[in-house]
Design a protein around this motif. Structure first.
Motif, short mmCIF file in Angstrom:
data_model
loop_
_atom_site.label_atom_id
_atom_site.label_comp_id
_atom_site.label_asym_id
_atom_site.label_seq_id
_atom_site.Cartn_x
_atom_site.Cartn_y
_atom_site.Cartn_z
N PRO A 98 8.64 36.71 17.11
CA PRO A 98 8.27 35.46 16.44
C PRO A 98 8.72 34.24 17.25
N ASP A 99 8.15 33.09 16.96
CA ASP A 99 8.57 31.85 17.60
C ASP A 99 10.08 31.66 17.42
N VAL A 100 10.67 31.02 18.38
CA VAL A 100 12.11 30.73 18.29
C VAL A 100 12.32 29.60 17.27
N ASP A 101 13.29 29.78 16.38
CA ASP A 101 13.63 28.73 15.40
C ASP A 101 14.71 27.80 15.92
N LEU A 102 15.69 28.38 16.62
CA LEU A 102 16.85 27.60 17.06
C LEU A 102 17.22 28.00 18.48
N VAL A 103 17.33 27.02 19.36
CA VAL A 103 17.85 27.27 20.71
C VAL A 103 19.24 26.65 20.82
N ILE A 104 20.17 27.44 21.33
CA ILE A 104 21.53 26.95 21.59
C ILE A 104 21.71 26.94 23.10
N ARG A 105 21.96 25.76 23.68
CA ARG A 105 22.31 25.72 25.10
C ARG A 105 23.72 25.17 25.24
N THR A 106 24.60 25.97 25.75
CA THR A 106 26.00 25.57 25.89
C THR A 106 26.20 24.73 27.14
N SER A 107 27.37 24.17 27.26
CA SER A 107 27.91 23.51 28.47
C SER A 107 27.44 22.07 28.63
N GLY A 108 26.77 21.51 27.62
CA GLY A 108 26.40 20.10 27.71
C GLY A 108 25.25 19.81 28.65
N GLU A 109 24.49 20.83 29.01
CA GLU A 109 23.26 20.59 29.79
C GLU A 109 22.10 20.49 28.82
N TYR A 110 21.16 19.59 29.13
CA TYR A 110 20.04 19.35 28.22
C TYR A 110 18.73 19.67 28.92
N ARG A 111 18.58 20.93 29.28
CA ARG A 111 17.37 21.35 29.99
C ARG A 111 16.83 22.62 29.37
N ILE A 112 15.55 22.86 29.63
CA ILE A 112 14.92 24.09 29.13
C ILE A 112 15.00 25.20 30.19
N SER A 113 15.07 24.83 31.46
CA SER A 113 15.24 25.78 32.57
C SER A 113 14.30 26.99 32.47
N ASN A 114 13.03 26.71 32.13
CA ASN A 114 11.98 27.75 32.23
C ASN A 114 12.21 28.91 31.25
N PHE A 115 12.77 28.60 30.08
CA PHE A 115 13.16 29.64 29.12
C PHE A 115 12.14 29.76 27.99
#
Ligand code: IPE
Ligand code: IPE
Ligand code: MG
Length: 241
Positions: free
Chosen positions: A171-188
């Motif tokens: 299913p579609d992702v509901d919540l993405v958690i990216r740690t470390s204070g970076e604000y990128r999608i990085s091809n995910f």
């Protein structure tokens, strides 16, 4: 208010900085990341999350120094072997997203295949490990697959396209958690995150624990998801048309 997210995806970032802050080498940060991974799997499972996806290695990560890449390959293999039985005992189904590059060592490929086989009939949470993953590559592969199947241009819809992505039942992702204070999608998981909510905890991944994960779930619960619509009014307004 939103409930428990059905699908949570984590960009596990900050291992290198965690190590550097301690005067250690980057690979020590990767080693320390294992505890966070296990804690988050437990926390997600316990919270009733049905789908958990973890970004472990990107198609871009191949450009890192050879020693770091080799270390990551060995670490992932050992981690999969070490935790296979306990994941299975918890009824977790393990899948992998990516795993296309010929540089992936055969022993790691075998560990991946074995874990998928072992857990394939489990019906608890589905854990998808994005390894050698690139969102753009998945989209290009889906386009190739449609063309190979001879699908006519008029028949290409969002639904038919999505059926050609890897693991189309995800299913579609509901919540993405990216740690470390970076604000990128990085091809995910580019396709699947189209309408996800995002949180960016400052904590570096090796320090991320169940409490941080629960905080992210709390933040998600406060979100009002609109999907392009407007908030549902309690009473209809009286304004003229
Ligand atoms: C994430 O941590 C792990 C992988 C990408 C494999 P990093 O290694 O990117 O850590 P930072 O971002 O350099 O701190
Ligand atoms: C994204 O992190 C990939 C993983 C977490 C596996 P990176 O650290 O590689 O991403 P960039 O370089 O900051 O975009
Ligand atoms: Mg990083």
């Amino acid at each position: 208010m939103s409930g428990v997210p059905g699908h949570v995806a984590c960009v596990m970032d900050g291992n290198g900085r965690w190590a550097e802050q301690r005067g250690l080498v980057r690979t020590d940060g990767h080693r320390a990341a294992e505890a966070a991974v296990i804690d988050v799997i437990e926390a997600a499972h316990g919270a009733g999350v049905r789908w958990l996806s973890l970004y472990a290695f990107s198609t871009e990560n191949w450009c890192r120094p050879g020693g770091e890449v080799d270390f990551l390959m060995r670490l992932v293999r050992r981690t999969l072997r070490k935790h296979a039985l306990s994941l299975h005992a918890r009824g977790i189904r393990c899948r992998f997203l990516g795993v296309a590059d010929h540089r992936i060592p055969p022993l790691l490929r075998q560990a991946i295949t074995d874990l998928m086989e072992l857990t394939r009939d489990n019906r608890g949470m589905t854990l998808t490990v994005a390894f050698d993953h690139g969102g753009r590559r998945d989209i290009v592969e889906a386009a190739r697959s449609l063309i190979r199947d001879g699908v006519a241009a008029e028949d290409v819809t969002e639904e038919s396209f999505a059926r050609h992505l890897p693991h189309p039942d995800t299913p579609d992702v509901d919540l993405v958690i990216r740690t470390s204070g970076e604000y990128r999608i990085s091809n995910f998981m580019l396709w699947q995150v189209a309408y996800a909510e995002w949180v960016f905890p400052q904590v570096l991944w090796p320090d991320f624990r169940a409490e941080h994960f629960w905080e992210c779930l709390d933040a998600y619960r406060q979100r009002k998801r609109r999907f392009g619509g407007v908030p549902v009014p309690l009473t209809l307004g009286k304004g003229s048309p």
